[in-house]
Write a protein that holds these residues in place. Structure first.
Motif, PDB file in Angstrom:
ATOM      1  N   LEU A 165      10.634 -15.921 -12.096  1.00  0.00           N
ATOM      2  CA  LEU A 165       9.868 -15.092 -10.829  1.00  0.00           C
ATOM      3  C   LEU A 165       8.606 -14.469 -11.736  1.00  0.00           C
ATOM      4  N   TYR A 166       7.544 -14.084 -10.935  1.00  0.00           N
ATOM      5  CA  TYR A 166       6.413 -13.258 -11.645  1.00  0.00           C
ATOM      6  C   TYR A 166       5.938 -12.200 -10.792  1.00  0.00           C
ATOM      7  N   ALA A 167       5.993 -11.218 -11.525  1.00  0.00           N
ATOM      8  CA  ALA A 167       5.269  -9.797 -10.735  1.00  0.00           C
ATOM      9  C   ALA A 167       4.132  -9.441 -11.540  1.00  0.00           C
ATOM     10  N   LYS A 168       3.012  -9.193 -10.754  1.00  0.00           N
ATOM     11  CA  LYS A 168       1.578  -8.780 -11.326  1.00  0.00           C
ATOM     12  C   LYS A 168       1.294  -7.481 -11.108  1.00  0.00           C
ATOM     13  N   LEU A 169       1.701  -6.429 -12.003  1.00  0.00           N
ATOM     14  CA  LEU A 169       1.423  -5.074 -11.862  1.00  0.00           C
ATOM     15  C   LEU A 169      -0.021  -4.509 -11.783  1.00  0.00           C
ATOM     16  N   SER A 170      -0.163  -3.428 -11.410  1.00  0.00           N
ATOM     17  CA  SER A 170      -1.486  -2.914 -11.420  1.00  0.00           C
ATOM     18  C   SER A 170      -2.050  -2.177 -12.547  1.00  0.00           C
ATOM     19  N   LEU A 171      -1.110  -2.506 -13.459  1.00  0.00           N
ATOM     20  CA  LEU A 171      -1.498  -2.090 -15.045  1.00  0.00           C
ATOM     21  C   LEU A 171      -2.359  -3.211 -15.830  1.00  0.00           C
ATOM     22  N   TRP A 172      -3.403  -2.399 -16.459  1.00  0.00           N
ATOM     23  CA  TRP A 172      -3.860  -3.399 -17.421  1.00  0.00           C
ATOM     24  C   TRP A 172      -3.258  -3.771 -18.676  1.00  0.00           C
ATOM     25  N   VAL A 173      -2.317  -2.945 -19.021  1.00  0.00           N
ATOM     26  CA  VAL A 173      -1.330  -3.173 -20.362  1.00  0.00           C
ATOM     27  C   VAL A 173      -0.023  -2.716 -19.902  1.00  0.00           C
ATOM     28  N   ASP A 183       9.892   3.938  -8.834  1.00  0.00           N
ATOM     29  CA  ASP A 183       9.133   3.571  -7.334  1.00  0.00           C
ATOM     30  C   ASP A 183       7.597   3.323  -7.844  1.00  0.00           C
ATOM     31  N   SER A 184       6.984   3.937  -8.654  1.00  0.00           N
ATOM     32  CA  SER A 184       5.693   3.969  -9.031  1.00  0.00           C
ATOM     33  C   SER A 184       5.260   2.602  -9.409  1.00  0.00           C
ATOM     34  N   ILE A 185       6.328   1.619  -9.780  1.00  0.00           N
ATOM     35  CA  ILE A 185       5.775   0.527 -10.447  1.00  0.00           C
ATOM     36  C   ILE A 185       5.270  -0.298  -9.158  1.00  0.00           C
ATOM     37  N   LEU A 186       5.597  -0.018  -7.837  1.00  0.00           N
ATOM     38  CA  LEU A 186       5.131  -0.861  -6.670  1.00  0.00           C
ATOM     39  C   LEU A 186       4.011  -0.275  -6.076  1.00  0.00           C
ATOM     40  N   GLN A 187       3.038   0.604  -6.722  1.00  0.00           N
ATOM     41  CA  GLN A 187       1.861   0.908  -6.252  1.00  0.00           C
ATOM     42  C   GLN A 187       0.652  -0.186  -6.461  1.00  0.00           C
ATOM     43  N   ASN A 188       0.203  -0.536  -5.485  1.00  0.00           N
ATOM     44  CA  ASN A 188      -0.913  -1.433  -5.375  1.00  0.00           C
ATOM     45  C   ASN A 188      -0.653  -2.854  -5.720  1.00  0.00           C
ATOM     46  N   VAL A 189       0.800  -3.378  -5.411  1.00  0.00           N
ATOM     47  CA  VAL A 189       0.978  -4.798  -5.701  1.00  0.00           C
ATOM     48  C   VAL A 189       1.049  -5.539  -4.427  1.00  0.00           C
ATOM     49  N   ASP A 190       1.212  -6.827  -4.418  1.00  0.00           N
ATOM     50  CA  ASP A 190       1.107  -7.428  -3.293  1.00  0.00           C
ATOM     51  C   ASP A 190       2.698  -7.705  -2.982  1.00  0.00           C
ATOM     52  N   GLU A 191       3.076  -8.469  -1.777  1.00  0.00           N
ATOM     53  CA  GLU A 191       4.498  -8.418  -0.981  1.00  0.00           C
ATOM     54  C   GLU A 191       5.167  -9.156  -2.013  1.00  0.00           C
ATOM     55  N   GLN A 192       4.592 -10.414  -2.674  1.00  0.00           N
ATOM     56  CA  GLN A 192       5.443 -11.241  -3.481  1.00  0.00           C
ATOM     57  C   GLN A 192       5.933 -10.689  -4.613  1.00  0.00           C
ATOM     58  N   THR A 193       5.039  -9.792  -5.179  1.00  0.00           N
ATOM     59  CA  THR A 193       5.505  -9.006  -6.439  1.00  0.00           C
ATOM     60  C   THR A 193       6.655  -7.909  -6.018  1.00  0.00           C
ATOM     61  N   VAL A 194       6.449  -7.336  -4.825  1.00  0.00           N
ATOM     62  CA  VAL A 194       7.690  -6.522  -4.425  1.00  0.00           C
ATOM     63  C   VAL A 194       8.921  -7.293  -4.264  1.00  0.00           C
ATOM     64  N   ARG A 195       8.703  -8.520  -3.577  1.00  0.00           N
ATOM     65  CA  ARG A 195      10.121  -9.324  -3.494  1.00  0.00           C
ATOM     66  C   ARG A 195      10.767  -9.804  -4.937  1.00  0.00           C
ATOM     67  N   SER A 196       9.922 -10.035  -6.024  1.00  0.00           N
ATOM     68  CA  SER A 196      10.049 -10.506  -7.173  1.00  0.00           C
ATOM     69  C   SER A 196      10.712  -9.326  -7.950  1.00  0.00           C
ATOM     70  N   LEU A 197      10.217  -8.269  -7.696  1.00  0.00           N
ATOM     71  CA  LEU A 197      10.750  -6.889  -8.600  1.00  0.00           C
ATOM     72  C   LEU A 197      12.102  -6.449  -7.870  1.00  0.00           C
ATOM     73  N   ASN A 198      12.393  -6.857  -6.631  1.00  0.00           N
ATOM     74  CA  ASN A 198      13.696  -6.215  -6.064  1.00  0.00           C
ATOM     75  C   ASN A 198      14.866  -6.755  -6.538  1.00  0.00           C
ATOM     76  N   GLY A 199      14.746  -8.088  -7.286  1.00  0.00           N
ATOM     77  CA  GLY A 199      16.141  -8.359  -7.737  1.00  0.00           C
ATOM     78  C   GLY A 199      16.636  -7.643  -8.888  1.00  0.00           C
ATOM     79  N   CYS A 200      15.595  -7.344  -9.987  1.00  0.00           N
ATOM     80  CA  CYS A 200      15.869  -6.514 -11.048  1.00  0.00           C
ATOM     81  C   CYS A 200      16.127  -4.947 -10.694  1.00  0.00           C
TER      82      CYS A 200
END
Length: 711
Positions: A165-173, A183-200
């Protein structure tokens, strides 16, 4: 009595939303039975070898190197300065059974690639990374699925199956020590990223919320194996998948924090046999966050009220992981929990062993009638895609049949598929059929599912990636005519006169299929309801049912079910002896279980399935209905009738007139419908015939009297 050393167990930190049912440690009996269980799980091959474990580690390390090269490559291509290119990073995380430590030999590894904000999913992940993987000699069977609910790339890396799966974070690095549990990892990300991160995030939370990880792992291995043996392990079929079983086991570990796996398995069945669904199973409180993502809450979100077996994930945003469960699959799992509880009690009395608990469910013995769904394609790649699409839609067929027969006709989907090796690029699925148990049938009562089957095939035929050769056929097949390729080794086992431990209930049913030209005939099927009869409370409740003709064109009235409101602020549960099997202790434990089912959520059901799954069906239904005409007048007439049904009756009344025998299958389709569909709405195949099936259940008492007279 346990040995003194075994009883000197200290209380661990309380985990979960309630006090444990018991803090008691293991007895000598628990130690012995746990050792037997671990030995049993090893003998049946649930543990991978050391060589395979090392190979998996090497594959994950190599994959991590590839994604790091990938992110630097795309960073340079996007014009970032050299310093940014050198700092660019991507990281691989694992989740699922591998992360939980319960995977077996040959199991897939669920992986997540976390990348920076400038690495896009469509262009970079499914574009450039896909290209890099395809050019790697270590990678085979690469199959991207970008349009999935959770986009994924599937492939084998040095022979190891990977789901990436792929999660595109709002971080440059992306830092190497990134903590994705925050929870802060979920800031400003799209729904597909939220779902992808959910498993981990969910997997890591589970490991944090169980008191003893090793006991949890052994128990989960046991329950996963049991669920597969009993045919209730499959999220896509409406049963429970890996994450669901992990959450259920984790909750039992919280309730019995000092117990060994032997007792945890026993209490698993005891607790969930008494669980009053749809009370939710939760490992921790559901908390909202300032991020504003939607969490499961039936008080605020109407669709959450229709979930039948809520099992809530512990990581924000908390969701129901078991929304696929239907009324039929819930009934089947409830019966299996009851059986498991009985088997464990028998083992406690030293009258059975682990083999008894893990006995394979005889799916092709317990019903007399099945639906067979055959799927074919032109090549291996097309079959993989087509099969995946059809399998993802099979649950809708179950939901439709339940809904449009008012839950009177029940389906039991088999969680796996079968392949006829004599046919190229073929697989098939099966569903057992039965009338609802405990309800007396009235003479002439009919369940007309012709439109339901037709709608299902029409919906499947709308697959956007469909190619020539992708076909689907729905057939009726009797138990005695089940194809041999479904049995191990292709050899049909000898059927005993009476299944050991299985109570048989014989019901009569009729299927009306399109006969030869201008003839109205009926085919009498063997009794549909031969399902295992187990102890259930509603079996003793007298139920009367008036004359009812269930047709899918009838309007459906909401079945209002009033559920008890549960309150979380209950007094702490008293401590119980975990090994005392006296009736008084079991009664006290039952009271404790009742108190555990607490929370501020009002469980209210209006329909026995999610409206979301079916709310788009009505337009499609009207289209198909217009082509088929009213179903109330009986079978449609056709000038060219092709497929026919087998010529047998269970009540000894003799063969049905006007029928021709054609092998073991009863194809429920006609050429006339295919022609109409090809001229109107999108047809699933120009050569494909459309299904007609009507089930007619006659009085059980009358059928029994006839059989007695024949004797």
């Amino acid at each position: 009595m346990g040995s003194p050393g075994l009883n000197n167990w200290n209380k661990v930190q309380r985990l979960g939303i309630t006090e444990p049912i018991s803090w008691s440690g293991p007895t000598e009996f628990d130690v012995i039975k746990t050792h037997e269980l671990e030995k049993y799980l090893a003998v049946v091959g649930l543990y991978e070898s050391q060589e395979e474990a090392v190979s998996r580690e090497e594959v994950l390390g190599r994959l991590d190197q590839i994604v790091k090269l990938w992110v630097k490559s795309i960073s340079r291509a996007k014009g970032l300065n050299e310093q940014m290119v050198q700092e660019a990073n991507a990281k691989i995380f694992t989740f699922g059974s591998y992360r939980l430590g319960v995977h077996g030999p040959g199991a897939d590894i669920d992986t997540l690639c976390v990348g920076p904000r400038h690495a896009t999913r469509e262009e970079d992940f499914f574009g450039e990374l896909h290209k890099m993987l395809s050019e790697s000699p270590e990678v085979t069977e690469l199959h991207p699925v970008p349009d999935a609910h959770v986009p994924v790339m599937k492939f084998k890396f040095s022979g190891v199956s990977i789901d990436l799966l792929y999660a595109k974070l709002s971080l440059w690095v992306v830092p190497e020590d990134l903590d994705i549990s925050q929870d802060s990892i979920l800031q400003n990300v799209d729904e597909q990223t939220v779902r992808s991160l959910n498993g981990c995030r969910v997997t890591d939370q589970i490991l944090c919320l169980v008191p003893n990880i090793q006991n949890f792992r052994t128990t989960l291995r046991c329950m996963r194996f049991w669920a597969k043996r009993r045919g209730v392990y499959s999220n896509v079929s409406g049963f429970l998948g890996g994450i669901n079983w992990a959450l259920l086991v984790a909750r039992i570990c919280q309730l019995y924090p000092n117990a060994l796996p032997n007792m945890l398995v026993s209490r698993f069945f005891r607790v969930y046999t008494q669980w009053r669904w749809p009370n939710p199973v939760m490992l921790c409180d559901i908390e909202d966050s300032s991020l504003g993502l939607q969490v499961w809450d039936p008080r605020r979100y109407p669709k959450d009220k229709f979930h039948l077996m809520p099992i809530i994930t512990p990581a924000y945003p908390c969701m129901n992981s078991s929304y696929n469960v239907s009324s039929s699959t819930l009934r089947i799992m409830t019966e299996e929990f009851q059986r498991g509880n009985e088997m464990c009690e028998t083992m406690e009395a030293n009258k059975a062993d682990w083999n008894t608990l893990f006995e394979l469910y005889p799916f092709f013995e317990v019903y007399k009638n099945y639906l067979q769904i055959d799927v074919t394609a032109a090549n291996v790649d097309d079959l993989r895609k087509w099969k995946g699409w059809v399998e993802s839609r099979l649950r809708q067929l179950t939901l439709k049949i339940e809904r449009y027969t008012f839950n009177m006709l029940q389906c039991h989907p088999h969680p796996g598929d079968f392949s006829d090796k004599s046919k190229p690029f073929h697989c098939c699925y099966f569903m057992g059929l039965q009338r609802k148990q405990g309800v007396q049938a009235k003479e002439g009562e009919q369940f007309d599912i012709r439109l339901t089957v037709e709608e299902f095939k029409h919906a499947v035929g709308m697959y956007t990636l469909r190619k020539p050769g992708m076909e689907i056929h729905v057939s009726h097949v009797k138990r005695r005519n089940i194809p041999n390729f479904v049995f191990p080794g292709g050899i049909r086992p000898l059927r005993p006169s009476k299944l050991a431990g299985e109570s048989k209930r014989v019901l009569e049913s009729k299927v009306r299929c399109q006969p030869e030209a201008d003839k109205s005939t009926e085919a009498v099927l063997d009794g549909v309801d031969d399902r295992r009869k187990r102890k259930r409370e509603d079996d003793n409740v007298p139920t009367t049912m008036g004359s009812l003709k269930c047709s899918p064109v009838n309007s459906i009235a909401p079945c209002s079910t009033k559920s008890n409101e549960v309150v979380r602020d209950s007094p702490p549960v008293g401590l119980l002896s975990a090994t005392d099997v006296s009736s008084s202790t079991k009664e006290a434990e039952s009271l404790a279980i009742e108190k555990i089912m607490s929370g501020p959520y009002v469980a209210h059901q209006a329909f026995p399935e999610e409206l979301e799954e079916l709310e788009d069906d009505f337009e499609n239904r009207n289209q198909v209905k217009d082509l088929l005409g009213s179903s109330k007048g009986g079978p449609m007439e056709s000038s060219t009738a092709k497929e026919v049904v087998t010529d047998t009756s269970i009540d000894g009344a003799g063969p049905c007139s006007g029928l021709r025998s054609k092998g073991s299958l009863e194809e429920l389709e006609t050429d006339e419908l295919a022609a109409k569909l090809s001229n109107g709405i999108h047809s699933t195949s120009t050569a494909q015939r459309k299904p007609l099936i009507r089930l007619n259940f006659t009085s059980l008492a009358k059928a029994t009297d006839k059989r007695e007279q024949l004797k």
